[in-house]
Design an enzyme around this catalytic site. Structure first.
Site, mmCIF file in Angstrom:
data_model
loop_
_atom_site.group_PDB
_atom_site.id
_atom_site.type_symbol
_atom_site.label_atom_id
_atom_site.label_comp_id
_atom_site.label_asym_id
_atom_site.label_seq_id
_atom_site.Cartn_x
_atom_site.Cartn_y
_atom_site.Cartn_z
ATOM 1 N N GLU B 63 0.802 -1.221 0.000
ATOM 2 C CA GLU B 63 0.000 0.000 0.000
ATOM 3 C C GLU B 63 0.840 1.278 0.000
ATOM 4 O OE1 GLU B 63 -0.875 -2.705 1.667
ATOM 5 O OE2 GLU B 63 -2.855 -3.170 0.850
ATOM 6 N N HIS B 132 -11.924 -5.047 8.343
ATOM 7 C CA HIS B 132 -12.264 -4.898 6.930
ATOM 8 C C HIS B 132 -13.451 -3.977 6.692
ATOM 9 C CE1 HIS B 132 -9.561 -8.250 6.412
ATOM 10 N NE2 HIS B 132 -9.768 -8.302 5.110
#
Lengths: 327, 327
Positions: B63, B132
């Site tokens: 990321e 999540h």
């Protein structure tokens, strides 16, 4: 100092010019800060002059550099004008970034210094992006990411090397290994014997060079830059060096072994290279002329920085977004 | 244009249109190319086949490197759309988002800017548990220099996405995953929705309900129900959380003199707190009741179904908050 093959005399003098500019600028920065004329956190690159000087002679204005808080040498070597750099360090409206970035956040697009980051390890992911843009557009630009040995323990280092290798990005990772991450000695914090060993894990060339040997750095950088420019992907260069002023200017250095700094300073790369040039037949007068020009350039820059106006407080609301946001 | 388009199709359409309009638009993200099935829910499906994998790049799971590459490319004129698969994964790239994307325009004194769009998805309802499904928009809205956008429907997603891509500042674009497949009104082709401007969904004289993202739909259902009792709800969809359209909010609440802020993020320290404070600052003394906030309880997103259901604010909660303001 390594000798063969022959490097063009003009290149050698150009490397020295950049080294002398850095050394003399640094000494003046410290003097001015010490005198209280400029108040700024300062991370002296003294001792590390050779690395960006010997890298930058193979770069053009169109090539990109991302550097870090200890990066004044990288900026000067790449061609950031002294006046604008000094004014930025003084927080003046005439600085590279209107005084809004400061010494740890210099940008100067015209010379290709695109990002200076105060966050260890963050120059590399962004250099990848500069290289990616060049690759997609079919430009022959190269991006150089400078960082220290401590940064090679940050996750971003590993992510960046992997991505650059997978995509064959035209980027050169230049680690300026000065033996310390802040106050912590290299071997206490880093598992690898050499940072360059880590390149093997990403299937890219990795090389360790004497970072105080201009010819060694020049040759390693040149081949990495040529490799990047011709589309063959990234290289990791580890340049061994030492910082003469500790982590931040004013650092007491109590974490260093006794005599370690003095020994490194006795091998000061700037006078050493100067002597080497003289022995090789470069005239004293040529170097003296060049140094006098540098001193004049610094005098002008200091005067410009001290005389320049401070930014107005309205600047707080500008450059946050493209459009000025009020309320 | 087909009716009943869902958010996946709407975002895909916007990306396709932007890539067709401007070759500087590139996409980066994990699994986004067609060889990797066009993203885990297929938002980017078809685009690498149409525009090539140079412009639609599947990345490593990295990321920091993804956002770093997007930033680097953006500061030299590209318009990258970087996908961070789930909003919780933005935490891994916070340095790049908060310290670099958000600040480079300011720190460079306006020399560079970072026109990136970060697409991410989130929302409880899928039984994914604590890592999540968080709504983290308050963190980003709190950071100067970032635009934060949260569409409430497929049509909104299309028009706002186009604006984000062609905006000159970094935009975080939050998609609600549980409602991805819910069809909505078809977007108007080519029509961009301006950033920083809220939408009055329905007018009413009794209470203003302020919301964003998927839960706007629940607020609309509650407003419809209350309308049958003669209670006029003025529903405002923020569209853009940062910069906040203060003028629209203040004007509406100045009229209704009651307000309820609704979001799926946890209530403490959230966007609702900022809006409540704003309304107090401007309308103290005119308010007929304290501003109410509806949000999730201050706990991680739970897994077990009854807990997860109780975590997400429900229509009954919104209705109760509205009635509370009516006394």
């Amino acid at each position: 100092m390594s000798s063969e093959p022959k490097v063009d005399r003009a290149v050698l003098v150009d490397i020295y010019r950049r080294m002398a500019l850095i050394q003399r600028s640094d000494e003046r920065f410290r003097a001015v800060i010490k005198a209280g004329k400029i108040v700024a956190p300062y991370y002296s690159p003294r001792g590390q002059e050779c690395i960006p000087a010997a890298v930058s002679v193979s770069l053009g204005d169109e090539d990109y550099v991302c550097t870090i808080y200890r990066g004044i040498h990288d900026m000067l070597a790449k061609g950031v004008p002294s006046k604008l750099l000094w004014a930025e360090i003084a927080g003046k409206a005439t600085g590279t970034c209107k005084g809004k970035g400061g010494p740890m956040h210099i940008t100067h697009r015209e010379s290709g210094v695109m990002v200076t980051t105060g966050i260890v390890g963050s120059s590399m992911p962004i250099a990848n992006g500069l290289a990616l843009a060049a690759q997609i557009r079919g430009e022959k630009r190269v991006a150089v990411a400078y960082f220290g040995d401590g940064a090679s323990n940050i996750g971003a280092f590993h992510e960046s090397l992997n991505m650059a290798a997978v995509w064959k990005l035209p980027v050169v990772f230049v680690c300026q290994n000065n033996g310390y991450g802040e106050h912590t000695r290299y071997d206490i914090a880093t598992s690898a014997k050499r940072i360059s060993d880590r390149a093997a894990g990403y299937q890219m060339p990795g090389v360790t060079v004497d970072g105080n040997d201009p010819l060694a750095v020049y040759k390693a950088a040149r081949s990495a830059i040529i490799r990047a420019r011709s589309g063959d992907g990234p290289t990791l260069i580890e340049a061994m060096t030492f910082r003469f002023q500790g982590h931040v200017f004013g650092d007491a250095d109590a974490y260093m072994a006794p005599g370690e700094k003095q020994a490194a300073m006795a091998r000061d790369p700037v006078p050493r290279f100067r002597s080497w040039l003289l022995e090789g037949g470069v005239a004293e007068a040529e170097l003296a002329t060049l140094e006098a020009a540098i001193d004049h350039q610094i005098d002008e820059a200091v005067a410009f920085a001290l005389e320049s106006p401070l930014p107005g407080v309205a600047e707080l609301h500008r450059d946050v977004f493209a459009e000025e946001i009020t309320a | 244009m087909s009716r009943g388009m869902n958010t996946i199709q709407a975002v895909n359409l916007a990306l396709d249109e932007a890539m067709g309009l401007d070759e500087n638009v590139i996409l980066l993200g994990e699994d986004i190319a067609d060889a990797q099935e066009g993203g885990i829910v297929g938002v980017t499906k078809g685009l690498s086949s149409k525009y090539g994998t140079a412009r639609v790049r599947s990345t490593p799971i990295s990321e920091q490197a993804i956002i770093g590459a997007a930033i680097g490319a953006a500061i030299v004129g590209m318009r990258p759309v970087a996908e961070i698969m789930l909003m919780n994964f933005t935490t891994v790239a916070m340095d790049m988002i908060v310290n670099h994307a958000a600040k480079l325009r300011f720190m460079s004194g306006g020399q560079t800017h970072v026109p990136i769009t970060i697409r991410t998805m989130t929302g409880a309802g899928f039984g994914t548990g604590g890592q999540h499904a968080d709504y983290l928009e308050a963190w980003f809205a709190h950071t100067a220099g970032l635009k934060v956008v949260a569409p409430s429907s497929p049509a909104e997603a299309y028009g706002l996405m186009l604006s984000c891509i062609f905006d000159d500042d970094p935009c975080l674009f939050i998609e609600n995953m549980p409602s991805y497949w819910t069809p909505g009104e078809a977007p108007l082709l080519g029509q961009r929705i301006p950033l920083g401007k809220a939408r009055v969904v329905s007018e009413g004289g009794d209470v203003t309900v302020i919301a964003y993202s998927r839960i706007v739909q629940d607020c609309a259902a509650v407003a419809g129900k209350l309308a049958k009792e003669g209670i006029g709800v003025e529903l405002i969809d923020l569209r853009t959380i940062a910069p906040l359209d203060r003028a629209t909010l203040i004007a509406s609440v100045a009229k209704t003199r009651r307000a309820v802020v609704v979001h799926e993020a946890v209530r403490p320290f959230g966007v609702g707190a900022e809006i409540a404070a704003l309304l107090n600052e401007h309308l103290f003394g005119q308010l007929r009741a304290p501003v109410q906030r509806v949000g999730a309880p201050h706990c991680p997103v739970p897994f077990s179904k009854p807990l997860e259901t109780a975590f997400v604010p429900q229509q009954a909660d919104i209705e109760a908050a509205v009635r509370k303001t009516l006394g």
